[in-house]
Design an enzyme around this catalytic site. Sequence first.
Site, short mmCIF file in Angstrom:
data_model
loop_
_atom_site.label_atom_id
_atom_site.label_comp_id
_atom_site.label_asym_id
_atom_site.label_seq_id
_atom_site.Cartn_x
_atom_site.Cartn_y
_atom_site.Cartn_z
N GLY A 33 33.32 35.45 36.65
CA GLY A 33 34.18 35.10 35.53
C GLY A 33 33.61 35.48 34.19
CD GLU A 74 33.03 34.72 44.03
OE1 GLU A 74 34.06 34.16 43.64
OE2 GLU A 74 32.50 34.51 45.14
N PRO A 75 31.13 39.35 40.96
CG PRO A 75 29.69 41.04 40.22
CD PRO A 75 29.79 39.90 41.21
NE ARG A 134 44.00 41.20 33.15
CZ ARG A 134 43.44 40.98 31.98
NH1 ARG A 134 43.65 41.81 30.97
NH2 ARG A 134 42.67 39.94 31.78
CE1 TYR A 177 46.26 35.57 34.85
CE2 TYR A 177 45.51 37.84 34.65
CZ TYR A 177 45.78 36.72 35.43
OH TYR A 177 45.58 36.77 36.77
CB CYS A 228 66.21 45.26 32.58
SG CYS A 228 67.78 44.91 31.79
CD GLU A 229 62.67 39.81 33.67
OE1 GLU A 229 61.79 39.04 33.23
OE2 GLU A 229 62.95 39.92 34.87
CE1 TYR A 277 41.51 39.95 39.77
CE2 TYR A 277 40.06 40.30 37.90
CZ TYR A 277 40.27 39.83 39.17
OH TYR A 277 39.24 39.23 39.85
#
Length: 413
Positions: free
Chosen positions: A218, A259-260, A298, A302, A328-329, A356
């Site tokens: 993280g 776990e990068p 993202r 996020y 179309c949003e 991601y």
Amino acid sequence: MQASDLLQIAKTYGDPVYVYDSEKIISQYQRLTNAFKGVKKLQLNYAAKALSNITILRLMNSLGSGLDTVSIQEVELGLLAGFKPENIIFTPNGVSLEEIEKAAALGVRINIDNLSVLEQFGGKHPDIPVCIRINPHVMAGGNSNISVGHIDSKFGISIHQIPHLLRIVDLTKMNINGIHMHTGSDILDIDVFLYASEILFETAKNFRNLDFIDFGSGFKVPYKDGDIETNIEELGKKLSTKFNTFCKEYGKELTLAFEPGKFLVSESGFFLAKVNVVKQTTSTVFASIDSGFNHLIRPMLYGSSHKIKNISNPKGRERYYSVVGYICETDTFASNRRINEISEGDILCFHNAGAYCFTMASNYNSRFRPPEVLWHNGKAILIRERETFEDLIRNQVDVKELFETKQKVALAK
């Protein structure tokens, strides 16, 4: 990489397109290993979910990385990419006992994050070593969607459930070989991380046959000029000291594992998209690109901020633009962002597009997913082809005779 290289890639492979710089991935891997050179045993397990292209997995394997997986499909990808089973750890959330058993049958290491499956698995397979994922109840992460160590998180076994956990281990006689935590992504304050590590050390004292302690990851990377990031070097010094002290007290030299994912690949990635339309309203200038949140979700999911450069006109006068997509949003990548003057047909480059980004892409609006290109040793190498219409309908079953029959009946009446 130079802007000219990126423009040539867009010209050769079309747009939109994802590009990854292998040199940056390698340097990030080396930076992390150097930060923890103070421990005798270090294991980095690349989080495949960040960027799971098989060529990227092969690159990680060549660096000596292990692999962190969250699905049986990622396990199979890792094996196909050449990882040895013992160098793959399976860290799912909320999956069935059957999926965990499939992973165990392939010989990979198992990480279990709930009491129910732990008891079932231990009862059936007491001889298979298991790592336990602990929820330290520490809030960390840059967004509620990526903060996974707090008290209401679905991830991990609560530290308040340790007595229950120990009863399961005692009754099943299962072998616990690792303890794991993950507090969240985009960690800014290393003191919060170090505080959570103390909780993990205390938990580890309950198990006498551990081989490793996994501290998750993280780590935050910078997303714009002057942005803050996790101080990996300072964290390396402080956590290494704590870890070495714990190993002495424990009486055994354990492996320190991470776990990068984002830390290794985020800054290596660039997303290139062409400007379709420049649209002036009363107060806003929109630059609409030939992509949307179907390719890069993202910012919408996020609230992430990606640096955007106009690599077609790098010296143009800066103006304020809202960069939007063709879905179309409402799919807004940036609002009122200062960017060198944009014209229709220009190529915009989104930075920090390695983690991601493609892995969360979809076919929403029936759009094709873009190709992926690896920039390696000064050359552009295609590592995923652009999808076609045939790919879009490959698994669809067109049962047209159902409606042809109804149409004939209707006409007969």
